[in-house]
Design a protein around this motif. Structure first.
Motif, PDB file in Angstrom:
ATOM      1  N   LEU A   1       0.897  -1.389   0.103  1.00 34.75           N
ATOM      2  CA  LEU A   1       0.035   0.090   0.062  1.00 34.75           C
ATOM      3  C   LEU A   1       0.958   1.032  -0.177  1.00 34.75           C
ATOM      4  N   VAL A   2       0.541   2.342  -0.806  1.00 33.08           N
ATOM      5  CA  VAL A   2       1.493   3.553  -0.888  1.00 33.08           C
ATOM      6  C   VAL A   2       0.445   4.597  -0.590  1.00 33.08           C
ATOM      7  N   MET A   3       0.885   5.536   0.266  1.00 29.48           N
ATOM      8  CA  MET A   3       0.292   6.641   0.475  1.00 29.48           C
ATOM      9  C   MET A   3       1.226   7.693   0.233  1.00 29.48           C
ATOM     10  N   ASN A   4       0.700   8.925  -0.363  1.00 27.43           N
ATOM     11  CA  ASN A   4       1.596  10.009  -0.977  1.00 27.43           C
ATOM     12  C   ASN A   4       2.228  10.816   0.094  1.00 27.43           C
ATOM     13  N   GLN A   5       1.816  10.755   1.446  1.00 30.37           N
ATOM     14  CA  GLN A   5       2.587  11.545   2.444  1.00 30.37           C
ATOM     15  C   GLN A   5       2.655  10.697   3.615  1.00 30.37           C
ATOM     16  N   ALA A   6       3.645  11.052   4.613  1.00 30.94           N
ATOM     17  CA  ALA A   6       3.802  10.577   5.899  1.00 30.94           C
ATOM     18  C   ALA A   6       2.456  10.589   6.659  1.00 30.94           C
ATOM     19  N   CYS A   7       2.193   9.554   7.394  1.00 32.89           N
ATOM     20  CA  CYS A   7       0.792   9.916   8.194  1.00 32.89           C
ATOM     21  C   CYS A   7       0.805   8.935   9.473  1.00 32.89           C
TER      22      CYS A   7
ATOM     23  N   ILE B   1      -1.235   6.379  11.292  1.00 34.51           N
ATOM     24  CA  ILE B   1      -2.439   5.431  11.007  1.00 34.51           C
ATOM     25  C   ILE B   1      -2.882   4.996  12.313  1.00 34.51           C
ATOM     26  N   SER B   2      -4.482   5.375  12.369  1.00 36.63           N
ATOM     27  CA  SER B   2      -5.163   5.476  13.543  1.00 36.63           C
ATOM     28  C   SER B   2      -5.814   3.994  13.855  1.00 36.63           C
ATOM     29  N   ASP B   3      -6.090   3.478  12.492  1.00 37.99           N
ATOM     30  CA  ASP B   3      -6.789   2.173  12.523  1.00 37.99           C
ATOM     31  C   ASP B   3      -6.384   1.311  11.433  1.00 37.99           C
ATOM     32  N   SER B   4      -5.739   0.148  11.637  1.00 39.33           N
ATOM     33  CA  SER B   4      -5.040  -0.889  11.066  1.00 39.33           C
ATOM     34  C   SER B   4      -6.224  -1.577  10.172  1.00 39.33           C
TER      35      SER B   4
ATOM     36  N   LEU C   1      -8.571  -0.455  -6.538  1.00 40.64           N
ATOM     37  CA  LEU C   1      -7.220  -0.505  -5.958  1.00 40.64           C
ATOM     38  C   LEU C   1      -6.922   0.953  -5.114  1.00 40.64           C
ATOM     39  N   LYS C   2      -8.166   1.419  -4.761  1.00 42.01           N
ATOM     40  CA  LYS C   2      -7.689   2.724  -4.048  1.00 42.01           C
ATOM     41  C   LYS C   2      -8.485   2.187  -2.454  1.00 42.01           C
ATOM     42  N   LEU C   3      -7.872   2.659  -1.566  1.00 41.52           N
ATOM     43  CA  LEU C   3      -8.223   2.406  -0.177  1.00 41.52           C
ATOM     44  C   LEU C   3      -8.268   3.740   0.689  1.00 41.52           C
ATOM     45  N   ASP C   4      -9.298   3.748   1.491  1.00 36.38           N
ATOM     46  CA  ASP C   4      -9.136   4.940   2.440  1.00 36.38           C
ATOM     47  C   ASP C   4      -8.504   4.525   3.858  1.00 36.38           C
ATOM     48  N   ILE C   5      -7.404   5.233   4.203  1.00 35.83           N
ATOM     49  CA  ILE C   5      -7.044   4.692   5.385  1.00 35.83           C
ATOM     50  C   ILE C   5      -7.343   5.862   6.777  1.00 35.83           C
ATOM     51  N   GLN C   6      -7.632   5.175   7.763  1.00 38.00           N
ATOM     52  CA  GLN C   6      -7.897   6.050   8.792  1.00 38.00           C
ATOM     53  C   GLN C   6      -6.435   6.560   9.362  1.00 38.00           C
ATOM     54  N   THR C   7      -6.332   7.950   9.354  1.00 40.87           N
ATOM     55  CA  THR C   7      -5.235   8.491  10.093  1.00 40.87           C
ATOM     56  C   THR C   7      -5.654   9.566  11.244  1.00 40.87           C
ATOM     57  N   ASP C   8      -4.563   9.906  11.918  1.00 43.61           N
ATOM     58  CA  ASP C   8      -4.889  10.883  12.757  1.00 43.61           C
ATOM     59  C   ASP C   8      -5.435  12.275  12.375  1.00 43.61           C
ATOM     60  N   THR C   9      -5.300  12.443  11.270  1.00 48.55           N
ATOM     61  CA  THR C   9      -5.715  13.765  10.580  1.00 48.55           C
ATOM     62  C   THR C   9      -6.870  13.396   9.661  1.00 48.55           C
ATOM     63  N   GLY C  10      -7.559  12.200   9.725  1.00 52.93           N
ATOM     64  CA  GLY C  10      -8.686  12.111   8.681  1.00 52.93           C
ATOM     65  C   GLY C  10      -8.386  10.777   7.908  1.00 52.93           C
ATOM     66  N   LEU C  11      -9.083  10.893   6.734  1.00 46.52           N
ATOM     67  CA  LEU C  11      -8.996   9.565   5.849  1.00 46.52           C
ATOM     68  C   LEU C  11      -8.135  10.197   4.893  1.00 46.52           C
ATOM     69  N   GLN C  12      -7.159   9.185   4.491  1.00 50.05           N
ATOM     70  CA  GLN C  12      -6.094   9.530   3.514  1.00 50.05           C
ATOM     71  C   GLN C  12      -5.852   8.247   2.578  1.00 50.05           C
ATOM     72  N   GLU C  13      -5.941   8.671   1.154  1.00 50.99           N
ATOM     73  CA  GLU C  13      -6.140   7.620   0.242  1.00 50.99           C
ATOM     74  C   GLU C  13      -4.694   6.842  -0.002  1.00 50.99           C
ATOM     75  N   GLY C  14      -4.969   5.483  -0.244  1.00 51.05           N
ATOM     76  CA  GLY C  14      -3.659   4.616  -0.320  1.00 51.05           C
ATOM     77  C   GLY C  14      -4.069   3.799  -1.627  1.00 51.05           C
ATOM     78  N   LEU C  15      -2.708   3.671  -2.581  1.00 46.84           N
ATOM     79  CA  LEU C  15      -2.997   2.717  -3.662  1.00 46.84           C
ATOM     80  C   LEU C  15      -2.457   1.497  -3.505  1.00 46.84           C
ATOM     81  N   LEU C  16      -3.315   0.166  -3.691  1.00 48.68           N
ATOM     82  CA  LEU C  16      -2.785  -1.068  -3.347  1.00 48.68           C
ATOM     83  C   LEU C  16      -1.875  -1.307  -4.618  1.00 48.68           C
TER      84      LEU C  16
END
Ligand code: THG
Length: 372
Positions: free
Chosen positions: A291-297, A299-302, A341-356
């Motif tokens: 999984l690739v996310m375009n900035q450091a985050c 992750i609040s929910d695995s 192939l796009k997923l939404d990841i829960q982070t401390d600053t809200g949802l962030q998109e990730g590419l599988l």
């Protein structure tokens, strides 16, 4: 407050621990009941140093399970679905060990020292007990022990030069995943070109505790101009490299076919292996993906969802300073994985998109170039 780790005889120290402490270790974990450093100057500083110079790692926690006797090969083959029938002496093999349900018991390096002597250089589960149980139950003609051997890894692009200065030029001839005895102060110890990073390097299977300190010190003296430093398996580097960690990315409830270790499973082989019948029949239910996310985050929910439907679980992740993206491994359910192939990841600053994506990460294909 950061809690302390209480160390007693149950948590084994190693012949290198005094050196690791003196080198300024900042954090330890426990692996095979043994201390393993996880951080010296910081994950990022350690990472760049490993990628650019050379590090000495106390990986004594990679215990050797020695299997000796006429049934040594038979026992090892029962434990792994990888075909070792044609294994040559002096070679190392990355092998999943699986139970009869196909679940991963361990993922050691199997080392063939002679026809009747093998080592399993194990990850963090008690393989000796499993092997002794099988040997007892099946009345195999073997002895199964955990000898006093403390692997020391020398990793990084300058590892070969440093090893040549300490062990002599012939160490350069050892090919990847080959092992041979080398002499240190007149004592023969096995040396392999291997290690838990993709920066290149060697592992010395130190078998004399009285030589551990002198060997550590000499690596540092002779490597001064190479900028040698203390190190340890590095989270960032191993995620970037796609190296899996037992207990994090895989375990008893995953099969090697599910976590991308299919190349080490010989489904067609005519061998006696406890897990092959199950592995041949069970269709994989999950797949370990990148999984690739375009900035450091943070992750609040695995747990990962698409439109409220559970699709998988993040098992490891780290920000890659080299590629400027946040990388993760996700154990995905195959049933819900379509073309999306796009997923939404829960982070401390809200949802962030990730590419599988596939593992190991192919940065080139992802259009990512390393920072200088
Ligand atoms: N070295 C030694 N023992 C070990 C480890 C090690 N025991 C525990 C743990 N690490 C076992 N796990 C691994 C996982 C991957 C590799 C080695 C040990 C590895 N893999 C290479 C890869 O994925 O590219 C090569 C595999 C191959 O092609 O055979 O090196 O690090 N002594």
């Amino acid at each position: 407050m950061v809690p302390e780790l209480s160390v007693s005889r149950r948590t084994r120290s190693t012949p290198f621990t005094s050196r690791v402490d003196a080198a300024g270790v900042q954090a330890y974990t426990v692996y095979n009941h043994t201390l393993l450093a996880t951080k010296f100057r910081g994950f990022v500083e350690d990472y760049w140093h490993l990628c650019e110079h050379v590090q000495v790692w106390d990986v004594s926690c990679e215990k050797q399970v020695a299997i000796s006797g006429p049934d040594a090969y038979r026992l090892i083959q029962l434990m792994t679905p990888r075909d070792l029938s044609k294994a040559r002496i002096g070679r190392c093999f990355y092998v999943p060990l699986c139970n009869p349900q196909g679940g991963i018991v361990n993922d050691p390096i199997a080392i063939k020292l002679s026809d009747n002597d093998w080592w399993l250089s194990i990850a963090d589960t008690d393989v000796m007990l499993w092997a002794q149980g099988l040997a007892t139950g099946l009345k195999l003609d073997v002895t199964v022990t955990e000898p006093d051997i403390w692997p020391l890894a020398v990793q990084g692009p300058k590892a070969e030069e440093l090893m040549a200065r300490v062990f002599g030029e012939s160490v350069r001839d050892i090919k990847f995943f080959n092992i041979k005895p080398m002499y240190y102060q007149g004592v023969a110890m096995q040396v392999a070109r291997s290690g838990w990073s993709k920066q290149g390097g060697f592992e010395i299977y130190v078998n004399d505790a009285s030589l551990a300190g002198p060997l550590w010190d000499q690596l540092f003296t002779k490597g001064q101009d190479l900028n040698v430093g203390p190190g340890c398996p590095n989270l960032i580097e191993r995620v970037e490299s796609g190296l899996l960690s037992l207990g994090n990315d895989m375990g008893y409830d995953t099969t090697p076919l599910e976590c991308g270790l299919g190349q080490y499973v010989d489904l067609e082989a005519d061998i006696e292996s406890l897990s092959l019948p199950a592995l041949r029949q069970l269709p994989p239910k999950r797949e370990l993906k990148g999984l690739v996310m375009n900035q450091a985050c943070k992750i609040s929910d695995s747990q990962v969802y698409i439109d409220g439907v559970f699709v998988g679980e993040i098992t490891s992740h780290a920000f890659s300073p080299k590629y400027g993206v946040h990388l993760a491994f996700v154990l995905c359910s195959l049933s819900v994985l379509g073309a999306n192939l796009k997923l939404d990841i829960q982070t401390d600053t809200g949802l962030q998109e990730g590419l599988l994506t596939s593992l190991p990460f192919n940065f080139n294909a992802l259009g990512l170039a390393p920072n200088p």
